[in-house]
Design a protein around this motif. Structure first.
Motif, short mmCIF file in Angstrom:
data_model
loop_
_atom_site.label_atom_id
_atom_site.label_comp_id
_atom_site.label_asym_id
_atom_site.label_seq_id
_atom_site.Cartn_x
_atom_site.Cartn_y
_atom_site.Cartn_z
N PRO A 1 0.89 -1.22 0.07
CA PRO A 1 -0.19 -0.03 0.11
C PRO A 1 0.64 1.33 -0.07
O PRO A 1 1.22 1.71 1.03
CB PRO A 1 -0.93 -0.19 1.29
CG PRO A 1 0.09 -0.92 2.04
CD PRO A 1 0.83 -1.83 1.27
N TYR A 2 1.14 1.91 -1.22
CA TYR A 2 2.01 2.85 -1.20
C TYR A 2 1.48 4.01 -0.61
O TYR A 2 0.21 4.45 -0.64
CB TYR A 2 2.28 3.13 -2.88
CG TYR A 2 3.36 2.31 -3.36
CD1 TYR A 2 4.54 1.77 -2.76
CD2 TYR A 2 2.82 1.52 -4.64
CE1 TYR A 2 5.24 0.77 -3.41
CE2 TYR A 2 3.79 0.50 -4.85
CZ TYR A 2 4.78 0.20 -4.41
OH TYR A 2 5.68 -0.85 -5.14
N PHE A 3 2.39 5.25 0.06
CA PHE A 3 1.86 6.11 0.83
C PHE A 3 2.05 7.44 0.00
O PHE A 3 1.51 8.66 0.31
CB PHE A 3 2.60 6.26 2.05
CG PHE A 3 4.09 6.27 1.70
CD1 PHE A 3 4.82 7.23 1.69
CD2 PHE A 3 4.67 4.97 2.11
CE1 PHE A 3 6.31 7.35 1.48
CE2 PHE A 3 6.00 4.86 1.90
CZ PHE A 3 6.68 5.78 1.77
N ALA A 4 2.68 7.11 -1.38
CA ALA A 4 2.62 8.32 -2.20
C ALA A 4 3.01 7.89 -3.56
O ALA A 4 3.36 6.47 -3.76
CB ALA A 4 3.93 9.11 -1.95
N LEU A 5 2.75 8.29 -4.69
CA LEU A 5 3.12 7.97 -5.90
C LEU A 5 4.43 7.59 -6.21
O LEU A 5 5.31 8.28 -5.93
CB LEU A 5 2.75 8.96 -7.21
CG LEU A 5 2.89 8.46 -8.75
CD1 LEU A 5 1.90 7.43 -8.93
CD2 LEU A 5 2.78 9.42 -9.47
N PRO A 6 4.45 6.28 -6.41
CA PRO A 6 6.15 5.78 -6.74
C PRO A 6 6.54 5.78 -7.91
O PRO A 6 5.67 5.79 -9.00
CB PRO A 6 5.82 4.24 -6.16
CG PRO A 6 4.53 3.73 -6.73
CD PRO A 6 3.67 5.00 -6.40
N MET A 7 7.74 5.91 -8.24
CA MET A 7 8.32 5.47 -9.14
C MET A 7 8.92 4.00 -9.45
O MET A 7 9.93 3.71 -8.67
CB MET A 7 9.63 6.58 -9.77
CG MET A 7 10.41 6.10 -11.01
SD MET A 7 11.50 7.23 -11.43
CE MET A 7 12.74 6.31 -10.13
N ARG A 8 8.42 3.01 -10.30
CA ARG A 8 8.51 1.73 -10.15
C ARG A 8 9.30 1.42 -11.45
O ARG A 8 9.03 1.71 -12.74
CB ARG A 8 7.47 1.04 -10.27
CG ARG A 8 6.30 1.32 -9.10
CD ARG A 8 5.11 0.59 -9.23
NE ARG A 8 5.43 -1.04 -8.86
CZ ARG A 8 5.60 -2.14 -9.58
NH1 ARG A 8 5.19 -1.61 -10.61
NH2 ARG A 8 5.89 -3.14 -9.12
N ILE A 9 10.69 1.30 -11.12
CA ILE A 9 11.68 1.09 -12.22
C ILE A 9 12.36 -0.22 -12.12
O ILE A 9 12.67 -0.72 -11.34
CB ILE A 9 12.78 2.29 -12.05
CG1 ILE A 9 13.68 2.11 -13.25
CG2 ILE A 9 13.71 2.29 -10.75
CD1 ILE A 9 14.68 3.68 -13.55
N GLU A 10 12.66 -0.97 -13.36
CA GLU A 10 13.32 -2.14 -13.60
C GLU A 10 14.92 -1.84 -13.21
O GLU A 10 15.52 -0.96 -14.05
CB GLU A 10 12.92 -2.93 -14.79
CG GLU A 10 13.57 -4.00 -14.83
CD GLU A 10 13.24 -4.80 -16.08
OE1 GLU A 10 13.67 -5.96 -16.44
OE2 GLU A 10 12.09 -4.41 -16.82
N HIS A 11 15.66 -2.96 -12.61
CA HIS A 11 16.90 -2.83 -12.65
C HIS A 11 17.51 -4.13 -12.33
O HIS A 11 17.28 -4.86 -11.35
CB HIS A 11 17.33 -1.88 -11.26
CG HIS A 11 18.93 -1.73 -11.18
ND1 HIS A 11 19.79 -2.66 -10.40
CD2 HIS A 11 20.01 -1.17 -11.94
CE1 HIS A 11 21.06 -2.32 -10.37
NE2 HIS A 11 21.24 -1.61 -11.18
N ASP A 12 18.38 -4.49 -13.24
CA ASP A 12 18.73 -5.62 -13.14
C ASP A 12 17.97 -7.04 -13.06
O ASP A 12 18.03 -7.73 -12.24
CB ASP A 12 19.97 -5.75 -12.17
CG ASP A 12 20.91 -6.96 -12.39
OD1 ASP A 12 21.30 -7.48 -13.23
OD2 ASP A 12 21.60 -7.30 -11.12
N GLY A 13 16.81 -7.07 -13.63
CA GLY A 13 15.77 -8.05 -13.65
C GLY A 13 15.09 -7.71 -12.18
O GLY A 13 14.07 -8.73 -12.06
N ARG A 14 15.02 -6.80 -11.35
CA ARG A 14 13.98 -6.42 -10.41
C ARG A 14 13.39 -5.23 -10.53
O ARG A 14 13.70 -4.43 -11.28
CB ARG A 14 14.86 -6.38 -9.06
CG ARG A 14 15.62 -7.65 -8.80
CD ARG A 14 16.51 -7.35 -7.58
NE ARG A 14 17.25 -8.51 -7.03
CZ ARG A 14 16.90 -9.42 -6.16
NH1 ARG A 14 15.89 -8.89 -5.36
NH2 ARG A 14 17.73 -10.44 -5.65
#
Length: 277
Positions: A221-234
């Motif tokens: 449950p994010y508390f603010a808008l996240p930046m969701r970014i891929e890095h090294d397969g994650r």
């Protein structure tokens, strides 16, 4: 990590040559403040404010600064108001590499280095990166050298189709957030360089980030808008926070912003700490 001196030419709030009255009126209307309300804030009268705005009365230097303060006018534009009223600029604009700002630079370096392994950077009014820590370097993995040539620009690096954009899983949301942020700044500063940057990055194609359609909604449950970014397969999730200096007395300092990226979930925090070990 080094701080690189930059300069940003911010346009005045209104065309030059119109005098201080129309400039002040434009700021007052932008802030949606009546002449009476401004007069009460500035310990003046609505009649005097009206005379200043119409050019029937020339405000003192002290009055210009007082009105600018109560209208929350940015420091650079306060100098423009003073010039329009026939006074010398009140706030200096010291180059960032000037010895007078040694303590500032050292403080910024310590601050963002102390934030590691989490990403942090310092930008000027045009989003030019003037300092960054090693956490930011991790986010730039895979970005081509052509985009990493100085001066780096945070908005360009993030939204360019060859930059970070293809790895941002919620690209449409994050892109909308960044463009709205720039729109608010343009409305405040009326900066032509900032508007040109906005028009450039807004015109970038916004491809669907890999996995954006099929990936299930995050359980955290994010508390603010996240930046969701891929890095090294994650997929790493960050929420950002922007800090500025309180009551700056220098144009350069007033336009610096420190942006930090806080892990938005335990998995991201654990991964970053493992990278730092």
């Amino acid at each position: 990590m080094t701080i690189v001196p930059t300069a940003t030419d911010t346009a005045a709030a209104a065309p030059a040559g119109r005098g201080v009255g129309p400039l002040l009126r434009a700021w007052r209307e932008r802030r949606r403040v009546s002449q009476l309300e401004l007069a009460l804030r500035a310990d003046s009268s609505a009649r005097h404010i009206s005379f200043i705005e119409t050019g029937r009365s020339r405000p003192s230097e002290e009055m210009v600064l007082r009105l600018a303060e109560h209208l929350d006018v940015p420091v650079r534009e306060r100098n423009s108001l003073l010039l329009a009223a026939g006074y010398a600029p009140h706030y200096p604009e010291t180059p960032l590499d000037d010895p007078a700002l040694d303590a500032l630079r050292e403080g910024l370096e310590r601050l963002i280095q102390g934030y590691e392994p989490y990403p942090a950077l310092v930008v000027d009014a045009g989003y030019t990166v003037v300092a960054a820590n090693r956490g930011i370097t991790m986010l730039l993995d895979g970005v081509p050298e052509s985009l990493l040539q100085p001066p780096l620009n945070a908005m360009r690096l993030t939204l360019h189709p060859q930059g970070m954009a293809p790895r941002i899983r919620n690209l449409n949301e994050w892109r909308g957030h960044l463009l709205a942020q720039m729109e608010r700044q343009i409305a405040l500063h009326r900066s032509e360089p900032l508007r040109a940057l906005y028009e450039e990055v807004a015109a970038y194609p916004a491809p669907q980030a890999a996995g954006d359609e099929d990936e299930p909604a995050p359980s955290v449950p994010y508390f603010a808008l996240p930046m969701r970014i891929e890095h090294d397969g994650r997929v790493l999730s960050f929420v950002s926070s922007i800090s500025t200096f309180n009551t700056p007395m220098d144009v350069t300092v007033s336009e610096l912003a420190i942006e930090t990226f806080l892990p938005a979930d335990p998995a991201t925090a654990k991964y970053l700490h493992a990278l730092g070990d």
